[in-house]
Scaffold this active site. Sequence first.
Site, PDB file in Angstrom:
ATOM      1  N   LYS A  36      -8.066  37.657 -66.198  1.00 44.50           N
ATOM      2  CA  LYS A  36      -8.155  37.099 -64.804  1.00 44.50           C
ATOM      3  C   LYS A  36      -9.544  37.133 -64.170  1.00 44.50           C
ATOM      4  CE  LYS A  36      -6.269  36.824 -60.072  1.00 44.50           C
ATOM      5  NZ  LYS A  36      -5.260  36.983 -59.237  1.00 44.50           N
ATOM      6  N   GLU A  42       3.844  38.016 -65.185  1.00 43.79           N
ATOM      7  CA  GLU A  42       2.800  37.678 -64.921  1.00 43.79           C
ATOM      8  C   GLU A  42       1.721  38.133 -66.175  1.00 43.79           C
ATOM      9  OE1 GLU A  42       1.770  35.744 -62.286  1.00 43.79           O
ATOM     10  OE2 GLU A  42       3.394  36.182 -61.020  1.00 43.79           O
ATOM     11  N   ASN A  75      -1.549  29.560 -61.981  1.00 44.19           N
ATOM     12  CA  ASN A  75      -0.183  29.203 -61.369  1.00 44.19           C
ATOM     13  C   ASN A  75       1.012  28.614 -62.341  1.00 44.19           C
ATOM     14  OD1 ASN A  75      -1.077  30.089 -58.896  1.00 44.19           O
ATOM     15  ND2 ASN A  75      -2.040  27.986 -58.544  1.00 44.19           N
ATOM     16  N   HIS A 133       9.384  37.305 -57.202  1.00 43.92           N
ATOM     17  CA  HIS A 133       8.572  36.387 -57.573  1.00 43.92           C
ATOM     18  C   HIS A 133       8.210  36.392 -59.039  1.00 43.92           C
ATOM     19  CE1 HIS A 133       4.894  34.009 -57.181  1.00 43.92           C
ATOM     20  NE2 HIS A 133       4.256  34.842 -57.717  1.00 43.92           N
ATOM     21  N   ARG A 192     -15.795  41.705 -38.431  1.00 40.21           N
ATOM     22  CA  ARG A 192     -16.356  40.356 -39.142  1.00 40.21           C
ATOM     23  C   ARG A 192     -16.445  40.912 -40.596  1.00 40.21           C
ATOM     24  NH1 ARG A 192     -19.434  40.181 -34.640  1.00 40.21           N
ATOM     25  NH2 ARG A 192     -18.906  38.491 -33.384  1.00 40.21           N
ATOM     26  N   ARG A 206      -8.931  28.012 -61.739  1.00 39.77           N
ATOM     27  CA  ARG A 206      -8.299  29.070 -61.261  1.00 39.77           C
ATOM     28  C   ARG A 206      -6.892  28.431 -60.985  1.00 39.77           C
ATOM     29  NH1 ARG A 206      -9.748  33.804 -56.990  1.00 39.77           N
ATOM     30  NH2 ARG A 206      -7.625  34.660 -56.718  1.00 39.77           N
ATOM     31  N   HIS A 232       4.322  28.543 -61.495  1.00 39.44           N
ATOM     32  CA  HIS A 232       4.529  28.908 -60.028  1.00 39.44           C
ATOM     33  C   HIS A 232       5.060  27.769 -59.071  1.00 39.44           C
ATOM     34  CE1 HIS A 232       2.379  32.374 -61.451  1.00 39.44           C
ATOM     35  NE2 HIS A 232       2.351  32.977 -60.010  1.00 39.44           N
ATOM     36  N   LYS A 279      -7.960  37.175 -53.272  1.00 37.57           N
ATOM     37  CA  LYS A 279      -7.045  36.330 -52.405  1.00 37.57           C
ATOM     38  C   LYS A 279      -6.423  37.356 -51.411  1.00 37.57           C
ATOM     39  CE  LYS A 279      -5.979  32.283 -55.075  1.00 37.57           C
ATOM     40  NZ  LYS A 279      -4.819  31.341 -55.501  1.00 37.57           N
ATOM     41  N   HIS A 308       8.169  28.715 -56.865  1.00 42.59           N
ATOM     42  CA  HIS A 308       8.367  28.479 -55.486  1.00 42.59           C
ATOM     43  C   HIS A 308       9.384  27.704 -55.131  1.00 42.59           C
ATOM     44  CE1 HIS A 308       3.670  29.245 -55.172  1.00 42.59           C
ATOM     45  NE2 HIS A 308       4.442  30.191 -55.214  1.00 42.59           N
ATOM     46  N   GLU A 334     -10.613  28.671 -56.113  1.00 43.87           N
ATOM     47  CA  GLU A 334      -9.611  27.431 -56.848  1.00 43.87           C
ATOM     48  C   GLU A 334      -9.967  26.316 -56.756  1.00 43.87           C
ATOM     49  OE1 GLU A 334      -5.578  29.475 -56.639  1.00 43.87           O
ATOM     50  OE2 GLU A 334      -4.961  27.424 -56.948  1.00 43.87           O
TER      51      GLU A 334
HETATM   52  P1  NAD Z   1       5.633  44.832 -53.157  1.00 47.24           P
HETATM   53  O1  NAD Z   1       4.108  44.955 -52.634  1.00 47.24           O
HETATM   54  O2  NAD Z   1       6.244  44.298 -52.290  1.00 47.24           O
HETATM   55  O3  NAD Z   1       6.204  45.895 -53.953  1.00 47.24           O
HETATM   56  C1  NAD Z   1       7.401  45.983 -54.660  1.00 47.24           C
HETATM   57  C2  NAD Z   1       8.156  47.216 -54.151  1.00 47.24           C
HETATM   58  O4  NAD Z   1       7.845  48.324 -54.935  1.00 47.24           O
HETATM   59  C3  NAD Z   1       7.894  47.512 -52.732  1.00 47.24           C
HETATM   60  O5  NAD Z   1       9.339  48.086 -52.192  1.00 47.24           O
HETATM   61  C4  NAD Z   1       7.169  48.710 -52.773  1.00 47.24           C
HETATM   62  O6  NAD Z   1       7.014  49.425 -51.839  1.00 47.24           O
HETATM   63  C5  NAD Z   1       7.279  49.286 -53.953  1.00 47.24           C
HETATM   64  N1  NAD Z   1       6.546  50.109 -54.680  1.00 47.24           N
HETATM   65  C6  NAD Z   1       5.092  49.706 -54.918  1.00 47.24           C
HETATM   66  N2  NAD Z   1       4.707  50.803 -55.819  1.00 47.24           N
HETATM   67  C7  NAD Z   1       5.753  51.664 -56.102  1.00 47.24           C
HETATM   68  C8  NAD Z   1       5.680  52.569 -56.905  1.00 47.24           C
HETATM   69  N3  NAD Z   1       4.573  53.036 -57.752  1.00 47.24           N
HETATM   70  N4  NAD Z   1       6.751  53.341 -57.082  1.00 47.24           N
HETATM   71  C9  NAD Z   1       7.632  52.796 -56.500  1.00 47.24           C
HETATM   72  N5  NAD Z   1       7.657  51.915 -55.527  1.00 47.24           N
HETATM   73  C10 NAD Z   1       6.779  51.173 -55.548  1.00 47.24           C
HETATM   74  O7  NAD Z   1       5.439  43.675 -54.211  1.00 47.24           O
HETATM   75  P2  NAD Z   1       4.576  43.071 -55.375  1.00 47.24           P
HETATM   76  O8  NAD Z   1       5.375  42.280 -56.118  1.00 47.24           O
HETATM   77  O9  NAD Z   1       3.685  44.220 -55.658  1.00 47.24           O
HETATM   78  O10 NAD Z   1       3.780  42.009 -54.397  1.00 47.24           O
HETATM   79  C11 NAD Z   1       4.073  40.670 -53.990  1.00 47.24           C
HETATM   80  C12 NAD Z   1       3.273  40.396 -53.135  1.00 47.24           C
HETATM   81  O11 NAD Z   1       1.976  39.971 -53.599  1.00 47.24           O
HETATM   82  C13 NAD Z   1       3.466  38.827 -52.388  1.00 47.24           C
HETATM   83  O12 NAD Z   1       3.157  39.055 -50.992  1.00 47.24           O
HETATM   84  C14 NAD Z   1       2.587  37.878 -52.844  1.00 47.24           C
HETATM   85  O13 NAD Z   1       2.554  36.807 -52.076  1.00 47.24           O
HETATM   86  C15 NAD Z   1       1.457  38.836 -53.356  1.00 47.24           C
HETATM   87  N6  NAD Z   1       0.703  38.172 -54.400  1.00 47.24           N
HETATM   88  C16 NAD Z   1      -0.801  38.138 -54.061  1.00 47.24           C
HETATM   89  C17 NAD Z   1      -1.445  37.540 -55.064  1.00 47.24           C
HETATM   90  C18 NAD Z   1      -2.990  37.492 -54.823  1.00 47.24           C
HETATM   91  O14 NAD Z   1      -3.763  36.843 -55.810  1.00 47.24           O
HETATM   92  N7  NAD Z   1      -3.533  37.958 -53.737  1.00 47.24           N
HETATM   93  C19 NAD Z   1      -1.085  37.382 -56.405  1.00 47.24           C
HETATM   94  C20 NAD Z   1       0.360  37.550 -56.831  1.00 47.24           C
HETATM   95  C21 NAD Z   1       1.157  37.886 -55.542  1.00 47.24           C
HETATM   96  N1  GLY Z   2      -2.435  34.738 -58.247  1.00 53.27           N
HETATM   97  C1  GLY Z   2      -3.023  33.508 -58.414  1.00 53.27           C
HETATM   98  C2  GLY Z   2      -4.512  33.831 -58.212  1.00 53.27           C
HETATM   99  O1  GLY Z   2      -5.153  34.923 -58.081  1.00 53.27           O
HETATM  100  O2  GLY Z   2      -5.107  32.748 -58.277  1.00 53.27           O
END
Ligand code: NAD
Ligand code: GLY
Length: 363
Positions: A229, A187, A247, A267, A123, A243, A250, A145, A254, A239
Amino acid sequence: MSLLMHTLHVDLGERSYPVYIGRDLLADSDLMAQHIRGIQVVLVSNDTVGPLYLDRVRAALGERTLITEVILPDGEQYKTLDTLSDIFDQVLARGHNRTTTFVAVGGGVVGDITGFAAACYQRGVDFIQVPTTLLAQVDSSVGGKTAVNHSLGKNMIGAFYQPRAVLIDTNTLQTLPRRELCAGLAEVVKYGLICDEPFYRWLQEQMPRLLAREEAALAEAIERSCTNKARVVAADEREGGIRAILNLGHTFGHAIETAQGYGQWLHGEAVAAGMVLAAELSASRGWIADSEVLALRELLSGIDLPIAPPADMSARQFMELMARDKKVMDGRLRLVLLRAIGEADIVDDVAQEELEALFAPSP
Ligand code: NAD
Ligand code: GLY
């Protein structure tokens, strides 16, 4: 030796937390100790990032701690309920109790899934974000998030669940593939566009230093992004309104990601092309000057980011895919546009003709 360069706070009452930015922070045992209340830790990473950084994080946790390492396969396709269940299997088998702290070491995929695991485990237990991609450092690790994907939609199963701290180690960016760095920069540019014109102008000047991965420049860009942020999240954690400006680009993005199949465009790349479309639409309303759209295209192409949708994507395809987004938004297409550079607005009055004109081939 670690070097703390910036500390900022996400103000959310009793769920407030610090964001630390600096060199070698993932090996800083004092910083870790300040935010880990019990003696039990679950370290979650993936098979790319783990071999690069986990030894140092483990060393920083000290010998008294019961540590379980969970190494996920690398990739968005593993951000699933099955992977979540695997995490719980391993953590329960080791007998972790409610005093456990989950520590996510990786990009947004690891961060999102670990945050959700922490939200659900018994929990809810503490968790710390140690983001290692630029995108995770400026966006996904801050704001709470958390989610996994479902076959019917991305990030469809999740929770708002804030970390206890975010440790951003700028050194980790040195091993990040260039394409991932550039996607994260999209971003960063977004923050300037939506709410911080001075930052946007700074980015126009300083981009070569960021692309060269200069430590001080990266730390400043991360700090200014996270400050923006944090401000938006503090105003609207769940949101309900403002917030959504985070996007920008986005909804268009998407549509591109869906049309291309996930994984073809990163992305941040889809968001870059989406931000240009949003800027063009804003200019067509007379809100920003055409010269600003041109300047944005220049900035993004200088980062090797796409500034237009894929050539094989038709206007009709866009409309159909965006209409799906529209359904999600209770029947009205909501878009983030720019009233000015540094001032975003959320609109739901975009006419079909405006979109058709946006996608019409130039004469
Ligand atoms: P990711 O986590 O897939 O990382 C990208 C690649 O880089 C992967 O292959 C990873 O293993 C590699 N990597 C990471 N750090 C590294 C480093 N220091 N050196 C070498 N390689 C490294 O992608 P991302 O772009 O970090 O994140 C995308 C994800 O984030 C998506 O699932 C998306 O939905 C999510 N996201 C969430 C939010 C939120 O508010 N929670 C916001 C934006 C995106
Ligand atoms: N990445 C968008 C948010 O955190 O709201």
